[in-house]
Enzyme design. Structure first.
Site, short mmCIF file in Angstrom:
data_model
loop_
_atom_site.label_atom_id
_atom_site.label_comp_id
_atom_site.label_asym_id
_atom_site.label_seq_id
_atom_site.Cartn_x
_atom_site.Cartn_y
_atom_site.Cartn_z
N SER A 13 35.11 43.28 51.82
CA SER A 13 36.23 43.82 51.04
C SER A 13 35.92 45.29 50.71
O SER A 13 34.76 45.72 50.76
CB SER A 13 36.42 43.04 49.74
OG SER A 13 35.38 43.34 48.83
N LYS A 81 28.49 39.47 38.30
CA LYS A 81 29.18 38.34 37.66
C LYS A 81 29.54 37.25 38.67
O LYS A 81 29.84 36.13 38.29
CB LYS A 81 30.42 38.82 36.90
CG LYS A 81 31.51 39.37 37.76
CD LYS A 81 32.76 39.69 36.95
CE LYS A 81 33.85 40.17 37.85
NZ LYS A 81 35.06 40.55 37.15
N ASP A 82 29.51 37.56 39.98
CA ASP A 82 29.81 36.55 41.01
C ASP A 82 28.58 35.73 41.41
O ASP A 82 28.69 34.77 42.16
CB ASP A 82 30.31 37.23 42.31
CG ASP A 82 31.67 37.87 42.14
OD1 ASP A 82 32.39 37.46 41.21
OD2 ASP A 82 32.01 38.77 42.93
N ARG A 127 38.14 32.23 32.23
CA ARG A 127 37.78 32.97 31.01
C ARG A 127 38.93 33.85 30.55
O ARG A 127 39.31 33.86 29.37
CB ARG A 127 36.53 33.83 31.30
CG ARG A 127 36.14 34.77 30.18
CD ARG A 127 35.06 35.74 30.65
NE ARG A 127 35.51 36.59 31.74
CZ ARG A 127 36.22 37.71 31.59
NH1 ARG A 127 36.56 38.12 30.39
NH2 ARG A 127 36.58 38.42 32.64
N ARG A 128 39.52 34.59 31.49
CA ARG A 128 40.64 35.46 31.11
C ARG A 128 41.86 34.65 30.70
O ARG A 128 42.56 34.99 29.75
CB ARG A 128 41.00 36.39 32.28
CG ARG A 128 39.93 37.46 32.54
CD ARG A 128 40.20 38.23 33.82
NE ARG A 128 39.18 39.25 34.05
CZ ARG A 128 38.82 39.68 35.25
NH1 ARG A 128 39.39 39.18 36.33
NH2 ARG A 128 37.89 40.61 35.37
N ARG A 145 44.54 35.12 43.30
CA ARG A 145 43.31 35.13 44.09
C ARG A 145 43.31 36.26 45.09
O ARG A 145 44.32 36.86 45.37
CB ARG A 145 43.20 33.80 44.84
CG ARG A 145 42.97 32.57 43.98
CD ARG A 145 41.57 32.52 43.44
NE ARG A 145 40.61 32.95 44.46
CZ ARG A 145 40.23 32.21 45.48
NH1 ARG A 145 40.68 30.99 45.62
NH2 ARG A 145 39.36 32.67 46.36
N ARG A 151 45.10 41.43 45.25
CA ARG A 151 45.64 41.06 43.94
C ARG A 151 46.61 42.13 43.42
O ARG A 151 47.64 41.81 42.85
CB ARG A 151 44.51 40.81 42.94
CG ARG A 151 43.85 39.45 43.15
CD ARG A 151 42.76 39.18 42.14
NE ARG A 151 41.53 39.89 42.46
CZ ARG A 151 40.68 40.38 41.56
NH1 ARG A 151 40.95 40.27 40.28
NH2 ARG A 151 39.58 40.98 41.94
N CYS A 236 28.55 23.79 35.49
CA CYS A 236 30.01 23.63 35.49
C CYS A 236 30.63 24.96 35.13
O CYS A 236 30.07 25.72 34.36
CB CYS A 236 30.39 22.57 34.46
SG CYS A 236 32.00 22.80 33.70
#
Length: 306
Positions: A13, A81-82, A127-128, A145, A151, A236
């Site tokens: 990307s 964060k990924d 989360r958002r 997504r 996006r 989870c």
């Protein structure tokens, strides 16, 4: 210096390539030879399923992990964060780069009247979603997504009121539009705005090279946030936000766990001396678990299985 060429693995990307090129330039400036190898990840290919259905943990990093273990690339660059809190056996965190903007932003259509009434907000992040519904219970949240460019295009082509993005991602590739607002009330994802480089544990050459790019303050803060995440999650995915920041000789930490619908919220706010950083994430998460977090996490697991 040995003539080894460091092969940098990345997703293909625009943002991932920007990150890889940033690391490449830093390594070249230190005198290392590099080559960029781009690979497609399952997370980029399968766009019709919400992330949590794909077993979110590591969906964007798995392809590169395999390429590293198979010896096709030497290091990989990720949005931190990924990256799952537990790395595959044989792969280690080699450096965390200096952190960029940690904020989430709302990109909107130019009219903010919906904030006082009904609106539809797009995001692929639990989360958002939970934090948005907590603040705007009358709104609807829809799944969004794809990579940042996809996006942004989907938002443009939609009837939605707006969509939530990480400021850092849009800033890095100059996609941040003028019609946005900072969501300074939204606690970011653990390690948001930070880039991490991973390498093979037994590759001393690459680990030494990359270690020169490490930013210690970002390393400490992201460690706290990811330790908090790991202690809460137990494998989870859940609506969890965490942010640690240095303030002189102290660390300020905010951590939060929400129910999926945003109605329940358990938070922790800490200010501790710098030297107490090592277990700060762990103790903060334990506090949340002791204050109702255990049953909340159980409910989240059940809801996601439905």
């Amino acid at each position: 210096m040995a003539e080894k060429i460091i092969r940098i693995g990345t997703r293909d990307s625009e943002l991932a390539l920007w990150q890889a090129h940033t690391v490449e330039k830093k390594l070249n400036d230190l005198g290392y030879k590099t080559e960029i190898i781009a690979v497609k990840s399952q997370g980029d290919i399968i766009l019709d399923k919400p992330l949590y259905e794909l077993g979110i943990t590591g969906i964007f990093t798995k392809t590169l992990d395999i390429a590293m273990i198979n010896g096709q690339v030497d290091i990989a660059v990720h949005s931190m964060k990924d990256v799952p809190t537990a790395l595959p056996i044989g792969i280690v965190q080699a450096a965390v780069l200096e952190r960029a903007n940690t904020l989430d932003i709302l990109v909107h259509k130019g009219n903010l009247d919906f904030l006082n009434g009904e609106g539809t907000i797009a995001t692929g992040s639990l989360r958002r979603q939970a934090q948005w519904l907590n603040k705007y219970p009358a709104h609807k949240v829809v799944d969004l997504r794809g990579n940042v460019n996809t996006r942004m295009q989907k938002l443009k082509d939609s009837e939605w009121s707006g969509a939530v993005f990480a400021a850092a991602g849009l800033e890095r590739i100059n996609l941040k539009p003028s019609n946005y607002i900072n969501l300074d009330w939204m606690i970011p994802a653990p390690a948001q705005g930070a880039m991490v480089i991973v390498a093979m544990a037994n590759d001393d050459f690459c680990r030494d090279a990359v270690s020169e790019l490490n930013d210690i303050e970002t390393e400490v803060c992201t460690h706290i946030e990811r330790q908090f995440l790991k202690t809460l999650e137990g494998g989870c995915t859940a609506p969890i936000g965490a942010l640690a920041v240095f303030e002189e000789d102290e660390i300020i930490f905010d951590g939060v766990l929400f129910s999926l619908d945003g109605k329940e919220k358990i938070e922790v706010n800490k200010r501790v001396p710098l030297q107490d950083w090592k277990k700060l994430g762990f103790f903060s998460a334990k506090e949340i678990l002791d204050n109702g977090g255990i049953s909340l996490m159980e409910n989240i697991r059940k809801d996601l299985k439905k």
